[in-house]
Write a protein that holds these residues in place. Structure first.
Motif, PDB file in Angstrom:
ATOM      1  N   SER A  20       0.901  -1.224   0.102  1.00  0.00           N
ATOM      2  CA  SER A  20       0.090  -0.140   0.051  1.00  0.00           C
ATOM      3  C   SER A  20       0.857   1.305   0.102  1.00  0.00           C
ATOM      4  CB  SER A  20      -0.981   0.050   1.012  1.00  0.00           C
ATOM      5  OG  SER A  20      -1.593   1.269   1.399  1.00  0.00           O
ATOM      6  N   GLU A  64      -0.919   4.434  -0.577  1.00  0.00           N
ATOM      7  CA  GLU A  64      -1.687   5.540   0.008  1.00  0.00           C
ATOM      8  C   GLU A  64      -3.226   4.911  -0.149  1.00  0.00           C
ATOM      9  OE1 GLU A  64      -2.809  10.265  -0.026  1.00  0.00           O
ATOM     10  OE2 GLU A  64      -1.231   9.446  -1.417  1.00  0.00           O
ATOM     11  N   GLU A  65      -3.980   5.215   0.829  1.00  0.00           N
ATOM     12  CA  GLU A  65      -5.398   4.825   1.244  1.00  0.00           C
ATOM     13  C   GLU A  65      -6.158   6.082   1.544  1.00  0.00           C
ATOM     14  OE1 GLU A  65      -5.943   1.334   3.566  1.00  0.00           O
ATOM     15  OE2 GLU A  65      -3.796   0.507   3.105  1.00  0.00           O
ATOM     16  N   ILE A  99      -5.423  11.778  -6.438  1.00  0.00           N
ATOM     17  CA  ILE A  99      -4.692  11.213  -5.671  1.00  0.00           C
ATOM     18  C   ILE A  99      -3.960  10.120  -6.171  1.00  0.00           C
ATOM     19  CG2 ILE A  99      -4.112   9.974  -3.229  1.00  0.00           C
ATOM     20  CD1 ILE A  99      -6.446  11.717  -2.218  1.00  0.00           C
ATOM     21  N   HIS A 105       0.249   9.768  -7.772  1.00  0.00           N
ATOM     22  CA  HIS A 105       1.409   8.428  -7.668  1.00  0.00           C
ATOM     23  C   HIS A 105       1.678   7.849  -9.197  1.00  0.00           C
ATOM     24  CE1 HIS A 105       1.297   8.017  -3.165  1.00  0.00           C
ATOM     25  NE2 HIS A 105       0.244   8.562  -3.367  1.00  0.00           N
TER      26      HIS A 105
END
Length: 222
Positions: free
Chosen positions: A27, A29-30, A65, A69
């Motif tokens: 992971s 980013e969440e 978001i 990335h």
């Protein structure tokens, strides 16, 4: 490879941005937003414009978001809200526009299979029969199989924590009568469902996490 997934459920909308490779998912980013789409469908039969606008804003931000990335792929999956509500094409169009990417409605059976695969992959299980119960906001899936062969038996019921609460549990705390009505509704929904007996049972989903915080992460048959 970096990928992004937006998961649109009955209670929440979630984002996962992850690095995938060599059989591992890491992971990066969440994100999570509570929108209560399942309650909207239960009360009005569809998702109204105001709620669609909220969804649009949340998913647009999640897409921003993810692309920050530099993900190679961004996919949106929709569970019960895409299966249970009227005018579901409006929901899908909002999501396509917000993400500028593919949107997929996951069938109840595939939702159960995905829950099983994820739960077993993240848990140390033996070669025996394993059951996974995925309690969502709008539906519950029960899946039985083995780690080696995967899911072999799948059932889904259109009853979940949000639908049950919104329709029957109005008090805070709910009255004894409301609790008994909820229990009766659950018994009726699951009557006739007889899964193969497992050696190990796992519970997934937000309701399972909430119960684990109250009673602990593991308990026996008693």
């Amino acid at each position: 490879m970096k990928v992004g997934v937006v998961d649109v459920g009955s209670n929440t909308v979630r984002l996962l941005v992850a690095s995938v490779g060599s059989g591992e998912v890491r992971s990066l980013e969440e994100g999570r937003a509570h929108l209560g789409l399942g309650e909207e469908i239960l009360l009005h039969g569809r998702i109204r414009r105001r709620k669609l606008d909220e969804l649009d804003a949340v998913v647009t931000e999640f897409a921003r978001i993810a692309r920050k990335h530099r993900v190679r792929e961004l996919e949106t999956v929709v569970t019960a809200p895409g299966r249970q509500g009227g005018e579901s094409e409006r929901l899908l169009e909002v999501l396509r526009r917000a993400t500028d990417g593919p949107v997929r409605v996951v069938s109840a059976e595939n939702e159960g299979r995905l829950a099983y695969t994820g739960a077993v992959a993240r848990t140390s299980v033996g070669p025996g029969v394993v059951a996974v119960c995925d309690v969502g906001g709008g539906s519950t899936e029960i899946v039985v199989g083995t780690a080696l062969l995967g899911p072999a038996w799948v059932r889904s019921v259109d009853i979940g924590s949000l639908r049950l609460t919104a329709s029957l549990l109005h008090g805070n705390p709910p009255t004894r009568t409301e609790v008994e009505s909820a229990r009766a509704s659950i018994r009726e929904a699951f009557s006739g469902i007889a899964p193969p007996a497992p050696e190990l049972a796992l519970a997934t989903g937000g309701s399972a996490r909430a119960i684990a915080r109250i009673v602990g992460g593991a308990y026996d048959a008693e």
